[in-house]
Design a protein around this motif. Structure first.
Motif, short mmCIF file in Angstrom:
data_model
loop_
_atom_site.label_atom_id
_atom_site.label_comp_id
_atom_site.label_asym_id
_atom_site.label_seq_id
_atom_site.Cartn_x
_atom_site.Cartn_y
_atom_site.Cartn_z
N VAL A 585 59.04 62.41 34.13
CA VAL A 585 59.50 61.04 33.89
C VAL A 585 59.41 60.66 32.41
O VAL A 585 60.08 59.73 31.95
N TRP A 586 58.57 61.38 31.66
CA TRP A 586 58.52 61.12 30.22
C TRP A 586 59.80 61.57 29.54
O TRP A 586 60.15 61.05 28.47
N PHE A 587 60.50 62.51 30.14
CA PHE A 587 61.83 62.85 29.60
C PHE A 587 62.79 61.70 29.87
O PHE A 587 63.63 61.36 29.02
N ASP A 588 62.65 61.08 31.04
CA ASP A 588 63.46 59.88 31.34
C ASP A 588 63.26 58.81 30.27
O ASP A 588 64.22 58.34 29.64
N SER A 589 62.01 58.41 30.10
CA SER A 589 61.75 57.31 29.16
C SER A 589 61.99 57.75 27.72
O SER A 589 62.37 56.94 26.88
N GLY A 590 61.79 59.04 27.44
CA GLY A 590 62.09 59.53 26.11
C GLY A 590 63.57 59.51 25.80
O GLY A 590 63.96 59.50 24.62
N SER A 591 64.40 59.49 26.83
CA SER A 591 65.86 59.48 26.66
C SER A 591 66.43 58.08 26.53
O SER A 591 67.64 57.93 26.30
N THR A 592 65.61 57.06 26.66
CA THR A 592 66.16 55.70 26.69
C THR A 592 66.88 55.32 25.41
O THR A 592 67.80 54.50 25.44
N HIS A 593 66.51 55.95 24.29
CA HIS A 593 67.22 55.64 23.04
C HIS A 593 68.71 55.95 23.18
O HIS A 593 69.55 55.28 22.57
N ALA A 594 69.05 56.93 24.02
CA ALA A 594 70.45 57.33 24.15
C ALA A 594 71.24 56.32 24.96
O ALA A 594 72.33 55.90 24.57
N PHE A 595 70.70 55.89 26.11
CA PHE A 595 71.52 54.99 26.95
C PHE A 595 71.26 53.51 26.67
O PHE A 595 71.94 52.65 27.24
N VAL A 596 70.31 53.20 25.78
CA VAL A 596 70.10 51.81 25.38
C VAL A 596 70.54 51.59 23.94
O VAL A 596 71.47 50.82 23.67
N LEU A 597 69.89 52.26 23.01
CA LEU A 597 70.20 52.04 21.60
C LEU A 597 71.59 52.55 21.25
O LEU A 597 72.33 51.91 20.48
N ARG A 598 71.96 53.70 21.78
CA ARG A 598 73.25 54.31 21.43
C ARG A 598 74.40 53.73 22.23
O ARG A 598 75.46 53.43 21.66
N ASP A 599 74.24 53.55 23.53
CA ASP A 599 75.37 53.26 24.41
C ASP A 599 75.66 51.78 24.62
O ASP A 599 76.77 51.42 24.96
N ARG A 600 74.66 50.93 24.45
CA ARG A 600 74.90 49.51 24.70
C ARG A 600 75.44 48.84 23.45
O ARG A 600 74.97 49.11 22.33
N PRO A 601 76.40 47.92 23.62
CA PRO A 601 76.92 47.20 22.44
C PRO A 601 75.86 46.35 21.74
O PRO A 601 75.98 46.06 20.56
N ASP A 602 74.83 45.95 22.49
CA ASP A 602 73.76 45.17 21.88
C ASP A 602 72.56 46.05 21.54
O ASP A 602 71.45 45.56 21.34
N GLY A 603 72.80 47.36 21.47
CA GLY A 603 71.74 48.28 21.10
C GLY A 603 71.54 48.31 19.60
O GLY A 603 71.32 47.28 18.97
N SER A 604 71.63 49.47 19.00
CA SER A 604 71.42 49.62 17.56
C SER A 604 72.64 50.31 16.96
O SER A 604 73.16 51.26 17.54
N GLU A 605 73.07 49.83 15.80
CA GLU A 605 74.29 50.36 15.20
C GLU A 605 74.22 51.86 14.95
O GLU A 605 75.20 52.57 15.10
N ASP A 606 73.04 52.37 14.60
CA ASP A 606 72.92 53.80 14.32
C ASP A 606 72.15 54.54 15.41
O ASP A 606 71.80 55.72 15.25
N GLY A 607 71.87 53.85 16.52
CA GLY A 607 71.16 54.50 17.62
C GLY A 607 69.67 54.67 17.38
O GLY A 607 68.98 55.33 18.17
#
Length: 978
Positions: A585-607
């Motif tokens: 599950v730490w791989f799950d939470s470790g991946s959140t930067h991809a589907f939150v910061l990268r993929d969401r329009p309200d995430g982060s411009e550079d991921g």
């Protein structure tokens, strides 16, 4: 007829005063009123309106997902409130501060709860359709997400609560699988058999972050390994009773022994037993080889006194390097030759002479150091221990015995091994000791080191993805990121994660459970893990998996026909096996930067997140796994900053537990005091260390809150009818007001700097000290007379202008901390459907307000004032006066100080009716305040009559048109048309 001698009646002038007017109550009533503000913010869409402010630099705090399986504890509250203070303060300093709350929804804790339900019904979980079981887990997580969301919102936390992220959302599961596939396609994934943290109770591998250490009792044993021969020679060892002595706290690992390690730099000796007491397992004539430093302790454990042994000789490292040992069970009757092999004696850098005997029994299947030594020297792995911690059924003497029972309590394995060692003459001593050992933080049961076929991510293998700016391996990228790309708050966080990354082994990715994202890969039937074609690497297969996950979630992997569906026409389904282990599950939470910061329009411009903020345990948890995962996929850390907080303890510094009855639940604090008091507790603590909380501490926080609330009430009351027409330019203000502006400018810089470095304790303490010491205890106290009694004077207009400037700064400075109270204060003055302090920025403070020379002068004035107020306090205590306005003391100062005091209305500053500043020598009995040695004060009463309007005692009272008042009050009354 007698003359009329009745004194004229003096009017009651109370209604002519400019007394504060406000409906702002001193009694906050936060528990009842806070929900209304929450509803209001949701109704007017405060968070959404802030996102509409254009041209701002983005700031993203990425939320470390809490686990969706229970009510919030005080640690949750601390964490989320800190995050909220970061987001709100950054927003109010002009940034576009975004916060997307999230939840970790997969994994063993939820699965365990569902299994408990089945066990309670007498059902076998393994007999349930896996998709049905996973859907029950999903529903359980959904229920707790809803509960926790409302509990977090009640704390005043802002964010996208209607659109959070959850690791079990279909898109999230798709991205997690996609991130794993990136590891797979880059050649980082392999199957190996090496020791992992294994929970026999939960029957799955655990990550280091999933274990905690608790004390438990165990048997320590001293075991002798016979010296059999010298390496490279058939010559038998000259002394047939020489033994290398090992010490271990895991007797059950002895059957898996394949070597003994020694320390090349340790001094060893051979100790011959010349006499034995009763009940001793050592025998006369035995020569026991041990580290000299540890020999006395070991011999004592064997019940041998110094007189019973003699040191025969030193044993050099070059001697040890030539020796070959036998297993203590070698030749045991009924063993069927199971342990009839040579046991090499090998050099190991991990061996010390701090404890034990200086020799380390080595079982490559059950320890990291053991495994590393085994790899170095080609030792065989053993497979004696099954998933439930039982010895394999056909193992002589021990078959079926378990290390741990289903309830986590000790099984019979240790006793069986010890008894057998006694039987074959291999045991020298045993002792019951307490050790700190690894336990599952979920089941609380002990875990063991066990080699099981697992899937790993290689962290020292070149990734080969071309993202080499910060290194070519996961480890090198992580270490570079830690040193070059990340700001650590506090700095010690860097050292901790760096040392972990330097020393950590390959990442164990697999778990033998059902609720999570599977390792979406296939292995070739009949191939070994070393075969380059063992793992199927196919872009087409990957694409089909991802498409299905996006539409159906990870359940698609478990549905009938999944293998054929994903392999398609490209590969023969009969040639491949589907892997059903789930990802850590730490791989799950470790991946959140991809589907939150990268993929969401309200995430982060550079991921990349500007900040990750969690407890210090996340150096081995989320900070750690996120670093590993991102370095494997994007080549660097997914964050620019990491903030770490400590743990919450009770008032005595004890860990909170149900058994101690010292748990402080966030909801209980909110129900009694309101969320703002809990938030204020967070702001007042040094979060970088462990924090204490309890009833008395909360009472103290509430008292401080009341003082601050009183300050805000005074501001509101004094600004009741303030208009722009009342505003005065700074250059036209009296010195006292310009000094307040100077302090505002100083404080604005200090507060912004504190918020920028996430120092909420520093920011709050600076604001609180200013509000209570500079304002309430000084400036407010001094200016009450002008505010209440002056007419439309420049002095009063200046004071009210400063009050307005104070209002805007205090409310916005404090809004990130006291979200509800500052909203109440703001709306009291600026009501309106769309009005909110949280839509404001901290006002810019002109640099021109700074005046260091003026500040130095007023430091002198306040120092002298402290001496005067001290003298008046003595007069009050002695009942010489009732109020300071009854006094007109003599103040003896030096000439330079006298020059300063002549330029200010020092009587007003001291709230006396008069004051006499003199440079004459002071009488011996004059009052002197501690720390103000150059000032002496002699009490004297004020001369004159008491003004019935301002209460000053002045000579001119009664000499004006309005009876019983002084000249200043007479003018004010005339101005009012009276």
């Amino acid at each position: 007829m007698c003359a009329d001698t009745t004194a004229p009646t003096v009017p009651d002038y109370k209604d002519t005063l400019n007394l504060p007017r406000t409906d702002f109550p001193m009694r906050a009533g936060l528990p009842k009123r806070e929900p209304d503000w929450l509803a209001r913010w949701a109704r007017i869409g405060v968070y959404e309106k802030l996102r509409q402010k254009a041209g701002r630099t983005p700031f993203t705090l990425h939320d470390g997902p809490p686990y969706a399986n229970g009510n919030l504890h005080i640690g949750h509250a601390l964490n989320k409130i800190l995050k909220d203070m970061v987001v709100r303060s950054q927003q109010m300093m002009g940034r576009d501060a975004r916060y997307i709350p999230g939840w970790d929804c997969h994994g063993l804790p939820i699965e365990w709860k569902i299994e408990e339900r089945y066990r309670a019904k007498g059902q076998d979980k393994d007999a349930v359709d896996v998709v049905t079981f996973r859907q029950e887990c999903r529903r359980f997580a959904e229920e707790w997400v809803d509960v926790q969301r409302e509990e977090f919102k009640r704390l005043g936390i802002t964010g996208t609560w209607d659109d959070p992220y959850r690791t079990m959302d279909f898109h999230a599961e798709r991205v997690i699988a996609e991130e794993f596939q990136t590891f797979l396609m880059n050649g980082l994934v392999y199957q190996g058999s090496k020791p992992v943290m294994w929970s026999p109770v939960e029957k799955t591998a655990l990550a280091e972050a999933e274990v905690e250490y608790h004390d438990r009792q165990t048997d320590a044993i001293w075991v002798k390994f016979p010296v059999h021969k010298g390496k490279g020679s058939d010559t038998e060892w000259t002394h047939r009773t020489t033994y290398v002595v090992i010490w271990t706290t895991t007797p059950w690992t002895i059957p898996q022994n394949r070597a003994v390690a020694y320390g090349p730099g340790i001094e060893y000796g051979s100790y011959e037993v010349v006499e034995t007491p009763d009940e001793c397992w050592a025998r006369v004539g035995d020569r026991l080889v041990m580290a000299d430093r540890l020999a006395a302790e070991a011999l004592a454990a064997m019940r041998l006194t110094p007189e019973m042994v003699r040191r025969v000789s030193a044993v050099e490292g070059e001697d040890l390097a030539r020796w070959v040992l036998r297993h203590p069970l070698h030749g045991a009757e009924g063993a069927g030759g199971e342990w009839d092999f040579d046991v090499p004696l090998l050099p190991g850098d991990h061996v010390t002479d701090d404890a034990g005997t200086g020799f380390v029994h080595t079982a490559p299947s059950h320890g990291d150091d053991d495994y590393a030594l085994g790899r170095q020297f080609g030792l065989p792995m053993t497979y004696n221990i099954e998933a439930d911690s039982s010895f394999r059924a056909d193992l002589p003497f021990f078959g079926g015995e378990r290390v741990l029972k289903d309830d986590g309590k000790p099984g019979g394995a240790n006793k069986a091994v010890i008894d057998k060692l006694v039987g074959v003459g291999g045991l020298l001593a045993r002792k019951r000791i307490t050790i700190s050992d690894a336990h599952s933080w979920r089941s609380k049961a002990p875990v063991i080191r066990l080699n099981r076929p697992q899937w790993f991510a290689a962290i020292d293998q070149e990734v080969g993805d071309g993202r080499d700016e910060y290194g070519r391996t996961i480890r090198s990228r992580a270490l570079t990121s830690i040193d070059e790309l990340v700001t650590w708050t506090p700095r010690s966080g860097r050292n901790r994660l760096h040392s972990m990354m330097e020393a950590r082994p390959d990442w164990v990715l697999s778990r033998q459970r059902a609720w999570g994202v599977p390792l979406t890969c296939f292995v070739k039937v009949g191939a070994s893990p070393e075969d380059p074609n063992f793992l199927l690497r196919s872009e087409k297969v990957n694409a089909r998996i991802l498409e299905a996950f996006e539409q159906e979630g990870a359940d698609a992997w478990y549905k009938a026909g999944a293998k054929e569906r994903f392999l398609g026409d490209d590969h023969d389904p009969a040639a491949y096996e589907q892997v059903f282990d789930i990802l850590d599950v730490w791989f799950d939470s470790g991946s959140t930067h991809a589907f939150v910061l990268r993929d969401r329009p309200d995430g982060s411009e550079d991921g990349i997140a500007d900040l990750y903020l969690e407890g210090t345990d996340q150096h081995r948890g989320w900070f750690h796994s996120s670093m590993l995962q991102a370095c494997g996929t994007i080549g660097r850390a997914p964050y620019r900053g990491v903030l770490t907080h400590g743990f919450t303890l009770d008032e005595k510094g004890m860990k909170m537990s149900k058994s101690l009855g010292n748990i402080i639940a966030p909801q209980a604090v909110v129900d009694q005091y309101g969320a703002d008091i809990l938030r204020l507790w967070v702001a007042q603590t040094d979060y970088t260390a462990d924090q204490r909380i309890g009833p008395e501490i909360l009472k103290g926080v509430a008292d401080g809150y009341r003082r601050l609330r009183n300050t805000m009430r005074f501001l509101l009351g004094s600004l009741a009818d303030f208009t722009e027409g009342d505003r005065t330019a700074p250059e036209e203000m009296p010195e006292l007001e310009r000094w307040v502006l100077h302090r505002l400018a100083e404080l604005d810089e200090e507060v912004r700097a504190a918020y920028d470095r996430y120092d909420f304790q520093g920011a709050y303490q600076a604001i609180f000290t200013f509000a209570t010491v500079d304002l309430s205890a000084f400036w407010f106290d001094v200016r009450k007379d002008a505010l209440y009694c002056d007419g439309d004077t420049a002095r009063r207009r200046s004071a009210r202008t400063v009050l307005d400037l104070l209002f805007h700064r205090l409310t916005t400075w404090l809004a990130p901390i006291l979200v509800f109270t500052m909203e109440e204060v703001w709306l009291e003055r600026f009501p309106g459907e769309d009005s909110s302090v949280h839509l404001q920025d901290i006002p810019e403070t002109p640099a021109g307000w700074r005046d260091e020379a003026l500040a130095a002068k007023w430091a002198t004035v306040r120092r002298v004032r402290r001496a005067v107020t001290g003298a008046l306090e003595v007069a009050r205590r002695d009942k010489v006066i009732g109020a300071s306005l009854e006094a007109a003391p003599f103040v003896h100062v030096t000439p330079d100080v006298a020059e300063v005091l002549e330029t200010v209305a020092f009587d007003d500053l001291c709230i006396t009716s008069g004051i006499h500043v003199t440079t004459d020598p002071a009488p011996q009995d004059a009052f002197r305040a501690e720390g103000v040695a150059d000032v002496a004060v002699v009490f004297a009463p004020a001369d004159g009559e008491k003004c019935q309007r301002c209460w000053k005692i002045l000579p001119d009272v009664g000499a004006h048109a309005h009876p019983g008042v002084c000249g200043r009050c007479d003018a004010a009354l005339t101005e009012q048309g009276l």
